[in-house]
Design a protein around this motif. Structure first.
Motif, PDB file in Angstrom:
ATOM      1  N   GLU A 104       0.842  -1.212   0.000  1.00 31.80           N
ATOM      2  CA  GLU A 104       0.000   0.000   0.000  1.00 31.80           C
ATOM      3  C   GLU A 104       0.874   1.258   0.000  1.00 31.80           C
ATOM      4  N   TRP A 105       1.999   1.218   0.728  1.00 27.17           N
ATOM      5  CA  TRP A 105       2.926   2.351   0.754  1.00 27.17           C
ATOM      6  C   TRP A 105       3.740   2.432  -0.542  1.00 27.17           C
ATOM      7  N   TRP A 106       4.137   1.283  -1.031  1.00 29.12           N
ATOM      8  CA  TRP A 106       5.122   1.202  -2.122  1.00 29.12           C
ATOM      9  C   TRP A 106       4.595   1.750  -3.455  1.00 29.12           C
ATOM     10  N   VAL A 107       3.413   1.348  -3.884  1.00 30.96           N
ATOM     11  CA  VAL A 107       2.917   1.727  -5.213  1.00 30.96           C
ATOM     12  C   VAL A 107       2.882   3.252  -5.414  1.00 30.96           C
ATOM     13  N   PRO A 108       2.376   4.040  -4.445  1.00 28.21           N
ATOM     14  CA  PRO A 108       2.338   5.504  -4.670  1.00 28.21           C
ATOM     15  C   PRO A 108       3.717   6.155  -4.758  1.00 28.21           C
ATOM     16  N   GLN A 109       4.777   5.467  -4.290  1.00 29.91           N
ATOM     17  CA  GLN A 109       6.108   6.069  -4.325  1.00 29.91           C
ATOM     18  C   GLN A 109       6.608   6.333  -5.746  1.00 29.91           C
ATOM     19  N   PHE A 110       6.017   5.662  -6.728  1.00 31.00           N
ATOM     20  CA  PHE A 110       6.470   5.812  -8.109  1.00 31.00           C
ATOM     21  C   PHE A 110       6.001   7.130  -8.738  1.00 31.00           C
ATOM     22  N   LYS A 111       5.013   7.777  -8.102  1.00 30.11           N
ATOM     23  CA  LYS A 111       4.458   9.007  -8.681  1.00 30.11           C
ATOM     24  C   LYS A 111       5.554  10.054  -8.896  1.00 30.11           C
ATOM     25  N   GLY A 112       5.625  10.570 -10.113  1.00 30.22           N
ATOM     26  CA  GLY A 112       6.600  11.607 -10.426  1.00 30.22           C
ATOM     27  C   GLY A 112       7.975  11.102 -10.776  1.00 30.22           C
ATOM     28  N   THR A 113       8.179   9.797 -10.759  1.00 34.09           N
ATOM     29  CA  THR A 113       9.488   9.244 -11.108  1.00 34.09           C
ATOM     30  C   THR A 113       9.498   8.802 -12.572  1.00 34.09           C
ATOM     31  N   GLU A 114      10.700   8.510 -13.073  1.00 34.99           N
ATOM     32  CA  GLU A 114      10.831   8.003 -14.454  1.00 34.99           C
ATOM     33  C   GLU A 114      10.118   6.666 -14.614  1.00 34.99           C
ATOM     34  N   ASN A 115       9.927   5.943 -13.501  1.00 38.62           N
ATOM     35  CA  ASN A 115       9.335   4.607 -13.578  1.00 38.62           C
ATOM     36  C   ASN A 115       7.838   4.604 -13.275  1.00 38.62           C
ATOM     37  N   ALA A 116       7.223   5.776 -13.268  1.00 40.56           N
ATOM     38  CA  ALA A 116       5.808   5.883 -12.904  1.00 40.56           C
ATOM     39  C   ALA A 116       4.907   5.071 -13.831  1.00 40.56           C
ATOM     40  N   PHE A 117       5.346   4.865 -15.076  1.00 39.96           N
ATOM     41  CA  PHE A 117       4.509   4.133 -16.032  1.00 39.96           C
ATOM     42  C   PHE A 117       4.236   2.701 -15.580  1.00 39.96           C
ATOM     43  N   THR A 118       5.106   2.158 -14.742  1.00 37.38           N
ATOM     44  CA  THR A 118       4.945   0.753 -14.335  1.00 37.38           C
ATOM     45  C   THR A 118       3.683   0.555 -13.493  1.00 37.38           C
ATOM     46  N   VAL A 119       3.237   1.600 -12.805  1.00 36.14           N
ATOM     47  CA  VAL A 119       2.049   1.486 -11.949  1.00 36.14           C
ATOM     48  C   VAL A 119       0.948   2.459 -12.380  1.00 36.14           C
ATOM     49  N   ALA A 120       1.097   3.038 -13.559  1.00 40.10           N
ATOM     50  CA  ALA A 120       0.179   4.087 -13.993  1.00 40.10           C
ATOM     51  C   ALA A 120      -1.265   3.601 -14.083  1.00 40.10           C
ATOM     52  N   ALA A 121      -1.467   2.319 -14.329  1.00 36.67           N
ATOM     53  CA  ALA A 121      -2.832   1.801 -14.485  1.00 36.67           C
ATOM     54  C   ALA A 121      -3.489   1.466 -13.148  1.00 36.67           C
ATOM     55  N   ILE A 122      -2.748   1.559 -12.047  1.00 33.03           N
ATOM     56  CA  ILE A 122      -3.304   1.217 -10.732  1.00 33.03           C
ATOM     57  C   ILE A 122      -3.970   2.452 -10.121  1.00 33.03           C
ATOM     58  N   GLU A 123      -5.258   2.366  -9.872  1.00 35.70           N
ATOM     59  CA  GLU A 123      -6.000   3.490  -9.286  1.00 35.70           C
ATOM     60  C   GLU A 123      -5.705   3.604  -7.793  1.00 35.70           C
ATOM     61  N   ARG A 124      -5.804   2.483  -7.089  1.00 40.02           N
ATOM     62  CA  ARG A 124      -5.536   2.495  -5.650  1.00 40.02           C
ATOM     63  C   ARG A 124      -5.218   1.075  -5.183  1.00 40.02           C
ATOM     64  N   VAL A 125      -4.617   1.013  -4.006  1.00 30.63           N
ATOM     65  CA  VAL A 125      -4.239  -0.275  -3.430  1.00 30.63           C
ATOM     66  C   VAL A 125      -5.077  -0.512  -2.178  1.00 30.63           C
ATOM     67  N   GLU A 126      -5.713  -1.657  -2.099  1.00 30.64           N
ATOM     68  CA  GLU A 126      -6.546  -1.994  -0.942  1.00 30.64           C
ATOM     69  C   GLU A 126      -5.854  -3.081  -0.110  1.00 30.64           C
ATOM     70  N   VAL A 127      -5.725  -2.819   1.182  1.00 27.96           N
ATOM     71  CA  VAL A 127      -5.217  -3.859   2.083  1.00 27.96           C
ATOM     72  C   VAL A 127      -6.411  -4.711   2.513  1.00 27.96           C
ATOM     73  N   VAL A 128      -6.487  -5.934   2.021  1.00 27.61           N
ATOM     74  CA  VAL A 128      -7.607  -6.831   2.351  1.00 27.61           C
ATOM     75  C   VAL A 128      -7.384  -7.437   3.730  1.00 27.61           C
ATOM     76  N   ASP A 129      -6.211  -7.942   3.963  1.00 26.97           N
ATOM     77  CA  ASP A 129      -5.775  -8.373   5.289  1.00 26.97           C
ATOM     78  C   ASP A 129      -4.259  -8.300   5.307  1.00 26.97           C
ATOM     79  N   ASP A 130      -3.634  -8.756   6.356  1.00 24.00           N
ATOM     80  CA  ASP A 130      -2.192  -8.567   6.521  1.00 24.00           C
ATOM     81  C   ASP A 130      -1.386  -9.154   5.357  1.00 24.00           C
ATOM     82  N   LEU A 131      -1.904 -10.221   4.742  1.00 25.70           N
ATOM     83  CA  LEU A 131      -1.151 -10.888   3.675  1.00 25.70           C
ATOM     84  C   LEU A 131      -1.938 -10.929   2.361  1.00 25.70           C
ATOM     85  N   THR A 132      -2.885 -10.048   2.200  1.00 25.99           N
ATOM     86  CA  THR A 132      -3.642  -9.984   0.950  1.00 25.99           C
ATOM     87  C   THR A 132      -3.779  -8.524   0.523  1.00 25.99           C
TER      88      THR A 132
END
Length: 518
Positions: A104-132
């Motif tokens: 959940e923390w990691w995906v937004p870190q790409f915003k504004g970086t050269e590698n942002a395209f790798t996660v550009a299609a992800i709208e948001r990350v949901e924590v379902v449980d500790d391991l999901t």
């Protein structure tokens, strides 16, 4: 002298038995010069990255995907959600836990970086449980697993990443991988020490951990002859990437073993479309068709590998373009284009137009192979009336020079990648200077880029869209394709290589299986 000293030192250590716990690997010209081990912000990484960090998934040579930090995953039928189950009990090198909150923390870190395209299609990350964890998508992304398997999507530890800022990846690099970063000197060497708690290898590794060696040193040696001498005298144990032109020398040495597997690399000549005379598409086309790929493969690489006639490795479907777009040596076409464009041979054979000579700058980074290749290209261009003056630039600083955008005209470069999105990386107008060394800034290319990167709903649709984008970039002659090398690794008697190199090259999964010979 240095080789003799190292050989003596090696002998003394071997007698003590301590040397079996350590090994020295060498990275040659293609892999030298990475300025950081920050995977989120880096535009260049090296092999050691895949030992410091793990990824959610890894890719095998047959293009299949296997879990590393993920144990399983599934996508909804419409491709709008992806759910990943995570491996339990995983900890970062500093003891912090790896779990769904990390993602959940990691995906937004790409915003504004050269590698942002790798996660550009992800709208948001949901924590379902500790391991999901569940990705809710803006649009379907059939390339998501490939992106997640990239070294640039290795997962760093959140607290240290935020605390260190720009120093993360340089002074410290905290991951969950089989090795911890002990010391990193940019452009020289990286020292890794074993993570004794590691038990999280992917299915591509026989050894599920910890690693066989307590300590690994990765030395950066751009000169192949120096790397070879170090291997021969015991100063090094493995050359991670042997240039093909150096293979005959390695293969003839009985003290050295060589492993060769299919390649994932393309060597090419980017043409700076923003500076004269290459603002003229006809000059670019004439230049591209002056490069004799077959001659280069025969004279420099002993016929091993394959010529390149597009920008992609030929095993990709997106490389199967209409033959009219392929770029293969045709000296008569090259000369005719120059003539039609008004470039006439001068007294010394170099073409002249409006009183201006056809003289350009040809850049190459340091390293024996790049120097030789630049010299051959220089001769081939001269044969059609172009003077190319070679500049050799340090690998650690050449990308900064490209970012000046107008200093270079032609260059010798290569990339390692197994996905068509490399076209976007090197030709998108968002990346002018570096990595878009060709400085291609073309509205139609951008339109096709957007469709290929963002509008493909299925894998087949993505392949078709990237094929159109690829064909258009080829039609603009923003580069000349040259060569597709094989991947070769050379090693000495001190180590045992795995029977099969799994993955798309000699990276983390197979390196975990490398063992001491005694």
């Amino acid at each position: 002298m240095r080789g003799v000293f190292l050989a003596c030192a090696f002998g003394a250590l071997a007698a003590s038995g301590a040397v079996a716990q350590e090994a020295t690997f060498v990275m040659t010209a293609r892999l030298v010069g990475a300025p950081t081990y920050n995977p989120i912000k880096a535009t260049k990484l090296n092999t050691a990255t895949t030992l410091i960090y793990d990824r959610l998934v890894v890719q095998d040579a047959d293009q299949s995907f296997h879990g590393q930090l993920a144990t399983s995953w599934e996508s909804s039928p419409d491709g709008m959600t992806w759910t990943f189950k995570l491996k339990p009990g995983v900890k970062f090198h500093n003891g912090e836990p790896f779990n769904a909150k990390t993602i959940e923390w990691w995906v937004p870190q790409f915003k504004g970086t050269e590698n942002a395209f790798t996660v550009a299609a992800i709208e948001r990350v949901e924590v379902v449980d500790d391991l999901t964890v569940r990705f809710h998508m803006k649009n379907p992304d059939p390339n998501l697993l490939f992106n997640l398997a990239s070294s640039f999507m290795a997962i760093p530890e959140p607290k240290s990443f935020e605390a260190l800022g720009d120093k993360f990846g340089v002074t410290e690099a905290i991951g969950t991988g089989p090795y911890k970063l002990q010391q990193f000197t940019v452009g020289q060497q990286t020292v890794l020490v074993r993570n004794d708690d590691y038990a999280g290898a992917s299915g591509l590794s026989k050894n599920q951990g910890p690693a066989k060696f307590k300590k690994l040193t990765f030395r950066e040696i751009p000169e192949e002859s120096t790397a070879y001498l170090e291997l021969k005298t015991g100063g090094a144990d493995l050359i991670v990437n042997v240039p093909t032109d150096f293979l005959p020398r390695m293969q003839a040495d009985k003290a050295i073993k060589v492993v060769t597997i299919p390649g994932t690399e393309v060597v090419y000549l980017p043409i700076n479309t923003s500076v004269e005379p290459f603002t003229d598409a006809k000059v670019r086309e004439a230049t591209a068709f002056a490069i004799n790929q077959k001659e280069i493969m025969a004279s420099l690489y002993g016929g091993l590998g394959a010529v390149a006639d597009t920008f992609l490795i030929s095993s990709l479907k997106e490389a199967q373009v209409d033959p009219k777009f392929k770029i293969a040596f045709d000296a008569e076409r090259s000369k005719a284009l120059f003539e039609a464009d008004g470039w006439k041979p001068g007294p010394d054979g170099i073409r002249v137009k409006d009183g201006k000579r056809l003289a350009v700058k040809l850049w190459a980074q340091n390293g024996t192979e790049f120097k030789r290749l630049a010299e051959v290209i220089q001769a081939q261009l001269k044969a059609v009336g172009m003077q190319a003056d070679i500049s050799i630039i340090d690998a650690g600083s050449i990308n900064a020079q490209y970012r000046k955008k107008t200093e270079h005209q032609l260059a010798v470069r290569s990339y390692l990648w197994t996905n068509a999105d490399i076209i976007e990386w090197f030709f998108s107008a968002k990346r002018l200077g570096y990595p878009n060394v060709s400085m291609l800034n073309d509205p139609e290319a951008e339109r096709l880029n957007d469709i290929a990167m963002n509008k493909s709903k299925s894998w087949d649709e993505r392949v078709a869209n990237f094929k159109k984008y690829h064909e258009y970039v080829l039609s603009q002659y923003a580069f000349a394709p040259i060569y597709q090398p094989v991947q070769s690794f050379a090693y000495g008697r001190k180590i045992v290589m795995p029977e099969t190199i799994r993955g798309v090259g000699l990276y983390g999964p197979s390196m975990l299986d490398i063992a001491p010979a005694n």
